[in-house]
Design an enzyme around this catalytic site. Sequence first.
Site, PDB file in Angstrom:
ATOM      1  N   HIS A 135       9.995   6.001 -10.033  1.00  0.00           N
ATOM      2  CA  HIS A 135      11.070   6.149  -9.531  1.00  0.00           C
ATOM      3  C   HIS A 135      12.848   7.168  -9.984  1.00  0.00           C
ATOM      4  O   HIS A 135      13.069   6.968  -9.626  1.00  0.00           O
ATOM      5  CB  HIS A 135      11.671   4.831  -9.128  1.00  0.00           C
ATOM      6  CG  HIS A 135      10.257   4.330  -8.496  1.00  0.00           C
ATOM      7  ND1 HIS A 135       9.636   3.774  -8.334  1.00  0.00           N
ATOM      8  CD2 HIS A 135      10.254   4.157  -7.263  1.00  0.00           C
ATOM      9  CE1 HIS A 135       8.639   3.159  -7.717  1.00  0.00           C
ATOM     10  NE2 HIS A 135       9.009   3.895  -6.677  1.00  0.00           N
ATOM     11  N   GLU A 188       0.289   2.053   1.190  1.00  0.00           N
ATOM     12  CA  GLU A 188      -0.196   2.128   0.138  1.00  0.00           C
ATOM     13  C   GLU A 188      -1.282   1.135  -1.044  1.00  0.00           C
ATOM     14  O   GLU A 188      -1.575   1.713  -2.328  1.00  0.00           O
ATOM     15  CB  GLU A 188       1.390   1.457  -1.454  1.00  0.00           C
ATOM     16  CG  GLU A 188       2.253   2.151  -0.158  1.00  0.00           C
ATOM     17  CD  GLU A 188       3.890   0.950  -0.756  1.00  0.00           C
ATOM     18  OE1 GLU A 188       4.751   1.983  -0.901  1.00  0.00           O
ATOM     19  OE2 GLU A 188       4.125  -0.056  -0.629  1.00  0.00           O
ATOM     20  N   ARG A 237       0.871   6.114 -11.948  1.00  0.00           N
ATOM     21  CA  ARG A 237       1.920   6.855 -11.255  1.00  0.00           C
ATOM     22  C   ARG A 237       3.104   7.873 -12.921  1.00  0.00           C
ATOM     23  O   ARG A 237       3.503   8.562 -12.722  1.00  0.00           O
ATOM     24  CB  ARG A 237       2.227   6.654 -10.116  1.00  0.00           C
ATOM     25  CG  ARG A 237       3.352   5.742 -10.312  1.00  0.00           C
ATOM     26  CD  ARG A 237       3.457   5.211  -9.253  1.00  0.00           C
ATOM     27  NE  ARG A 237       5.277   5.731  -8.105  1.00  0.00           N
ATOM     28  CZ  ARG A 237       6.005   5.598  -7.168  1.00  0.00           C
ATOM     29  NH1 ARG A 237       4.997   4.513  -6.062  1.00  0.00           N
ATOM     30  NH2 ARG A 237       6.438   6.369  -6.790  1.00  0.00           N
ATOM     31  N   CYS A 281       5.094   8.957   3.667  1.00  0.00           N
ATOM     32  CA  CYS A 281       5.992   9.497   3.034  1.00  0.00           C
ATOM     33  C   CYS A 281       6.307   9.196   1.862  1.00  0.00           C
ATOM     34  O   CYS A 281       7.324   9.798   0.788  1.00  0.00           O
ATOM     35  CB  CYS A 281       7.227   8.046   3.591  1.00  0.00           C
ATOM     36  SG  CYS A 281       6.727   6.399   2.792  1.00  0.00           S
ATOM     37  N   ARG A 288      14.539   3.755   0.957  1.00  0.00           N
ATOM     38  CA  ARG A 288      14.720   3.275  -0.087  1.00  0.00           C
ATOM     39  C   ARG A 288      15.934   2.029  -0.124  1.00  0.00           C
ATOM     40  O   ARG A 288      16.724   2.455  -0.994  1.00  0.00           O
ATOM     41  CB  ARG A 288      14.295   3.714  -1.740  1.00  0.00           C
ATOM     42  CG  ARG A 288      13.492   4.384  -1.286  1.00  0.00           C
ATOM     43  CD  ARG A 288      12.531   5.195  -2.468  1.00  0.00           C
ATOM     44  NE  ARG A 288      11.548   5.566  -2.693  1.00  0.00           N
ATOM     45  CZ  ARG A 288      11.111   6.923  -2.831  1.00  0.00           C
ATOM     46  NH1 ARG A 288      11.962   7.649  -1.833  1.00  0.00           N
ATOM     47  NH2 ARG A 288       9.097   7.192  -2.714  1.00  0.00           N
ATOM     48  N   ASN A 298       2.156   8.267  -3.370  1.00  0.00           N
ATOM     49  CA  ASN A 298       2.329   7.986  -4.325  1.00  0.00           C
ATOM     50  C   ASN A 298       2.297   6.763  -4.907  1.00  0.00           C
ATOM     51  O   ASN A 298       0.881   7.097  -6.034  1.00  0.00           O
ATOM     52  CB  ASN A 298       4.193   7.313  -4.932  1.00  0.00           C
ATOM     53  CG  ASN A 298       5.093   8.844  -3.912  1.00  0.00           C
ATOM     54  OD1 ASN A 298       4.301   9.992  -3.755  1.00  0.00           O
ATOM     55  ND2 ASN A 298       6.235   8.159  -3.918  1.00  0.00           N
ATOM     56  N   ASP A 299       1.738   5.215  -4.367  1.00  0.00           N
ATOM     57  CA  ASP A 299       1.399   4.230  -4.757  1.00  0.00           C
ATOM     58  C   ASP A 299      -0.314   3.947  -4.599  1.00  0.00           C
ATOM     59  O   ASP A 299      -1.181   3.754  -4.961  1.00  0.00           O
ATOM     60  CB  ASP A 299       2.269   2.846  -4.451  1.00  0.00           C
ATOM     61  CG  ASP A 299       3.165   2.811  -5.075  1.00  0.00           C
ATOM     62  OD1 ASP A 299       3.142   2.926  -6.867  1.00  0.00           O
ATOM     63  OD2 ASP A 299       4.066   2.416  -4.829  1.00  0.00           O
TER      64      ASP A 299
END
Length: 572
Positions: free
Chosen positions: A190, A432, A466, A503, A297, A455-456
């Site tokens: 992040h 996710e 990650r 996304c 976010r 990503n997750d």
Amino acid sequence: MTQSFAGHGASRGLALGRARVRLPHALEIGEQHVPAAQVEAEAARLQAALEAARAEMRTLREKLQGALSRDAIEFIDLHALLLDDPELVQALDGLIRQERYSAGYALRVQRDRLAAVFESMDDPYLKARLDDLDHIIGRVNAHLHRREPLPRGTAGEILVCENVAPSEIAQLQAQGVVAIVSAAGSPLSHSAILARSLHLPLVVGAAEALARINDGDVVMVDGDSGRVVVDPDAAELHDYRAREQQEARERRDLERLRSKPTRTRDGIDIAVYANAESREDVARAHALGAAGVGLYRTEFLFLQSEQLPDEEEQFLAYRDAVLAMPGRPVTFRTLDLGADKADRAGLALANEDNPALGVRGVRLSLLYDRVFDTQLRAIVRASAYGPVRVLVPMVACREELVIVRRRLARAVASVRRHGVAVEPPPLGAMIEVPAAAIGVHGLADAVDFLSVGTNDLVQYLLAVDRNNDALGDLYSPLHPGVLRLLAHVIGAGVQHGVPVAVCGEMAGDVRLAPLLLALGLREFSLHPANLLELRRAIRDCDLAALQAGAPKLLQARDRRAIERWLAAATQT
Ligand code: PEP
Ligand code: MG
């Protein structure tokens, strides 16, 4: 003498500046003494850190009064008690005064002593208190070190550090830091996402950085390739200037696409949304012709301040985001704290054994009722100013969505009671968690749209953290299992008439556009930095040809076969 080494480019852009080196300050420090004359000041520094940690617990408790479950209150109270425990406080003071230990080393020694006592106990309940001890020691240590402001004069400098927390990124940029090089970290973290959002060049996983760069060295950073040059010579500086000019030319070429449709060569329109963390991102995305915001976010607001943003502050931020994207939807993702996103107000639980599998995303929101209801009200109020959607992170099962929908309906009713005419915003789930992806048919009728957080999803599917750079190439969306699961989710969306977007950062990797189109994806959401490049890549694609190649893609047995498919698809 010029030397160079490589990390991973995590946030694009070039930077040239003097290095400001920040050495790590983990609790595992070796024995450290302070001179006799500094003992008093060191003891005071520790007291201040203890007091700051106590104040933090008090504020957290006050702010959340009534919003917490009883368990969570007990947890906070227990930590507050431990912080006041004379055994801890006096022992620490003694270690500094008598042994002349540094505050950090005293913390470590006393932690190890108490840990040995806890560990020798038979009672499993008391044994488990070791976690609580580590939690509060961690908080005090953070106050000893993490909040140390950077020394003055960082403007124009490049921060070289072990790692950087998401909550620090905006502050560092405001202090004028022009780039960051970290020895650890990953492009999927992040911190990296925020750095991209703020256009702050970032190179992560540059393992040699702390050994090779000294305070004050002139450093050149390439956030695209991850290359770091120390003490660049004339030839390197010349290349740097040439690259700067070339990038400016490319940007100008891409600008021409702004007002053109995102349509494949064979005439199919593709929706390209933007990911955003701030109103500035939204405005930029609008200027670049985004179809809307596919992922806002909201936790960014929570990461910046030590106070929880109240309803009004959140409402104003969300309203301004809506106003910055006139007539197009803004998708607010509800708070996704936890795992590597620790807020400064202390909502996210610390010291979970396995934070990525812990209280994060919607689980955290459902733990803090009042915080969640406040956020939903703020989002619903913002929907009076333009189209808004609500996206729920880390959904694992249908039950969570049913609860969120009920709470959203309550927020709508409450806003209406205050005389604001609003409709329930469309509700979506992030996909996710692998079980949510596999069982997507069971979620489809509980939502209005889906958004795949690759990503997750990739980290959970491949069991590859990650953020752990040591795992290197193991983290890759180009795995046959990942592609099959994506095709499954997208197919389920088509079957149920529920739009599906991607996304995660995979959607922002322009090279992968043909692959995602072949898998059936028609909605992308990515950071504005790559938006025009992605639109250009999509305009170069022939959708019918890609779809014809989809069966072969799904039969690929390994990453190399997928890369071969991609190379062939890019040439046609
Ligand atoms: C994701 O997991 O892909 C995602 C978009 O969410 P985040 O990166 O914020 O965890
Ligand atoms: Mg995620």
